[in-house]
Design a protein around this motif. Structure first.
Motif, PDB file in Angstrom:
ATOM      1  N   ARG A  49       0.841  -1.182   0.000  1.00  0.00           N
ATOM      2  CA  ARG A  49       0.000   0.000   0.000  1.00  0.00           C
ATOM      3  C   ARG A  49       0.880   1.236   0.000  1.00  0.00           C
ATOM      4  O   ARG A  49       2.070   1.173   0.313  1.00  0.00           O
ATOM      5  N   SER A  50       0.277   2.366  -0.344  1.00  0.00           N
ATOM      6  CA  SER A  50       1.013   3.621  -0.363  1.00  0.00           C
ATOM      7  C   SER A  50       1.287   4.072   1.061  1.00  0.00           C
ATOM      8  O   SER A  50       0.453   3.916   1.952  1.00  0.00           O
ATOM      9  N   ALA A  51       2.471   4.633   1.267  1.00  0.00           N
ATOM     10  CA  ALA A  51       2.833   5.158   2.582  1.00  0.00           C
ATOM     11  C   ALA A  51       3.267   6.605   2.434  1.00  0.00           C
ATOM     12  O   ALA A  51       3.905   6.981   1.452  1.00  0.00           O
ATOM     13  N   ARG A  52       2.895   7.409   3.410  1.00  0.00           N
ATOM     14  CA  ARG A  52       3.308   8.811   3.433  1.00  0.00           C
ATOM     15  C   ARG A  52       4.593   8.907   4.237  1.00  0.00           C
ATOM     16  O   ARG A  52       4.631   8.592   5.424  1.00  0.00           O
ATOM     17  N   VAL A  53       5.666   9.304   3.578  1.00  0.00           N
ATOM     18  CA  VAL A  53       6.981   9.319   4.211  1.00  0.00           C
ATOM     19  C   VAL A  53       7.325  10.723   4.690  1.00  0.00           C
ATOM     20  O   VAL A  53       7.212  11.693   3.945  1.00  0.00           O
ATOM     21  N   THR A  54       7.730  10.806   5.952  1.00  0.00           N
ATOM     22  CA  THR A  54       8.237  12.060   6.490  1.00  0.00           C
ATOM     23  C   THR A  54       9.755  12.000   6.460  1.00  0.00           C
ATOM     24  O   THR A  54      10.358  11.128   7.087  1.00  0.00           O
ATOM     25  N   GLN A  55      10.367  12.891   5.720  1.00  0.00           N
ATOM     26  CA  GLN A  55      11.818  12.859   5.557  1.00  0.00           C
ATOM     27  C   GLN A  55      12.434  14.075   6.235  1.00  0.00           C
ATOM     28  O   GLN A  55      12.088  15.214   5.934  1.00  0.00           O
ATOM     29  N   HIS A  56      13.337  13.816   7.169  1.00  0.00           N
ATOM     30  CA  HIS A  56      14.031  14.903   7.840  1.00  0.00           C
ATOM     31  C   HIS A  56      15.191  15.387   6.971  1.00  0.00           C
ATOM     32  O   HIS A  56      15.889  14.588   6.348  1.00  0.00           O
ATOM     33  N   GLN A  57      15.384  16.689   6.942  1.00  0.00           N
ATOM     34  CA  GLN A  57      16.453  17.283   6.144  1.00  0.00           C
ATOM     35  C   GLN A  57      17.733  17.320   6.976  1.00  0.00           C
ATOM     36  O   GLN A  57      18.005  18.274   7.697  1.00  0.00           O
ATOM     37  N   ARG A  58      18.519  16.252   6.873  1.00  0.00           N
ATOM     38  CA  ARG A  58      19.744  16.145   7.665  1.00  0.00           C
ATOM     39  C   ARG A  58      20.884  16.927   7.020  1.00  0.00           C
ATOM     40  O   ARG A  58      20.987  17.002   5.801  1.00  0.00           O
ATOM     41  N   SER A  59      21.764  17.459   7.864  1.00  0.00           N
ATOM     42  CA  SER A  59      22.927  18.179   7.357  1.00  0.00           C
ATOM     43  C   SER A  59      24.008  17.192   6.921  1.00  0.00           C
ATOM     44  O   SER A  59      24.451  16.362   7.730  1.00  0.00           O
ATOM     45  N   PRO A  60      24.462  17.258   5.676  1.00  0.00           N
ATOM     46  CA  PRO A  60      25.544  16.364   5.240  1.00  0.00           C
ATOM     47  C   PRO A  60      26.853  16.674   5.948  1.00  0.00           C
ATOM     48  O   PRO A  60      27.719  15.807   6.083  1.00  0.00           O
ATOM     49  N   TRP A  61      26.983  17.910   6.428  1.00  0.00           N
ATOM     50  CA  TRP A  61      28.227  18.306   7.093  1.00  0.00           C
ATOM     51  C   TRP A  61      28.307  17.694   8.489  1.00  0.00           C
ATOM     52  O   TRP A  61      29.387  17.274   8.928  1.00  0.00           O
ATOM     53  N   VAL A  62      27.193  17.655   9.177  1.00  0.00           N
ATOM     54  CA  VAL A  62      27.160  17.019  10.500  1.00  0.00           C
ATOM     55  C   VAL A  62      27.487  15.531  10.360  1.00  0.00           C
ATOM     56  O   VAL A  62      28.267  14.972  11.138  1.00  0.00           O
ATOM     57  N   ALA A  63      26.905  14.891   9.344  1.00  0.00           N
ATOM     58  CA  ALA A  63      27.147  13.463   9.123  1.00  0.00           C
ATOM     59  C   ALA A  63      28.617  13.200   8.799  1.00  0.00           C
ATOM     60  O   ALA A  63      29.236  12.274   9.345  1.00  0.00           O
ATOM     61  N   GLU A  64      29.181  14.014   7.928  1.00  0.00           N
ATOM     62  CA  GLU A  64      30.582  13.824   7.542  1.00  0.00           C
ATOM     63  C   GLU A  64      31.512  14.063   8.726  1.00  0.00           C
ATOM     64  O   GLU A  64      32.504  13.344   8.912  1.00  0.00           O
TER      65      GLU A  64
END
Length: 245
Positions: free
Chosen positions: A153-168
């Motif tokens: 079934r279709s799902a509504r996805v909530t995507q957080h805008q993560r910082s690539p700099w914090v991850a790196e």
């Protein structure tokens, strides 16, 4: 299923949390199991007949679904999409029997998208229920309910805008070692850098921040462990190691 003669409506509930029935969506069609908890079901029984004749009896059929215990989500008015068919499902006593399955589609068109978080929570509930069963019970259900026509079934996805700099930064700060188990990364990427996955100690979905202080680099095994267990002792250890830098 409950019928109101006053409003000429039939309310049906697909309870994904506490039901013996194997209801599932396949694309925009809900394959809904009829009434009758013991023995073979009959199309002439009670509201099975009402639903089966809903194309000619003028009864409006309204669907609710349950994804969380005691919470009923109104999905909409549904119509028979095809003829009912029979399949085998266990009854309330665990005995194999024939049930009637009604293919239903929403009158408005496509089925509404349900939050991916809600569906993930539902899957965790079902996994917990499965772990309580014996090996024989699990095998019997797996063989009986396994199918090539997989429900989806279709799902509504909530995507957080993560910082690539914090991850790196978290990955470089770890110097190629998992912040939890302290072992070296299991392999290197094609560019030669260690493969580690970033993880928020306090999950974003729970209000955690996307900051240097809340982000660590984990090996895939420890990352999965944190999402399965979310152990408080591990979280305290990770906070201490971040603060030590």
């Amino acid at each position: 299923m409950r019928r109101s003669n006053r409003t000429n409506t039939l309310v049906i509930v697909s309870n994904h949390v506490a039901s013996i029935y194997d209801d599932r969506w396949v694309e925009d069609i809900l394959h809904y199991t009829g009434m009758g908890q013991v023995g073979d079901q009959s199309l002439a029984f009670n509201q099975n007949r009402t639903l089966n004749e809903s194309r000619i009896n003028g009864v409006a059929v309204h669907l609710f679904e349950v994804f969380t215990a005691q919470t009923y989500t109104y999905i909409g008015e549904v119509l028979l999409a095809d003829e009912p068919y029979q399949e085998r499902q266990p009854d309330v006593k665990g005995e194999d029997r024939f049930v009637w399955v009604f293919p239903l589609r929403l009158k408005s068109g496509t089925s509404p998208a349900i939050s991916d978080v809600t569906l993930q929570q539902l899957n965790r509930v079902k996994e917990k229920q499965a772990r309580k069963l014996s090996d024989a019970e699990v095998e019997a259900l797996a063989r009986r309910q396994g199918r090539t026509n997989v429900g989806k079934r279709s799902a509504r996805v909530t995507q957080h805008q993560r910082s690539p700099w914090v991850a790196e930064h978290a990955k470089r700060r770890s110097k190629g070692r998992c912040d939890l188990c302290q072992e070296a990364s299991p392999f290197n990427r094609r560019d030669g850098t260690p493969y580690l996955e970033t993880h928020h100690i306090e999950w974003l979905v729970h209000g955690g921040a996307d900051t240097v202080e809340n982000t660590v680099a984990l090996c895939p095994n420890c990352h999965r462990k944190m999402h399965v267990l979310d152990d408080q002792a591990d979280k305290i250890l990770l906070v201490a190691r971040v603060n030590a830098h």
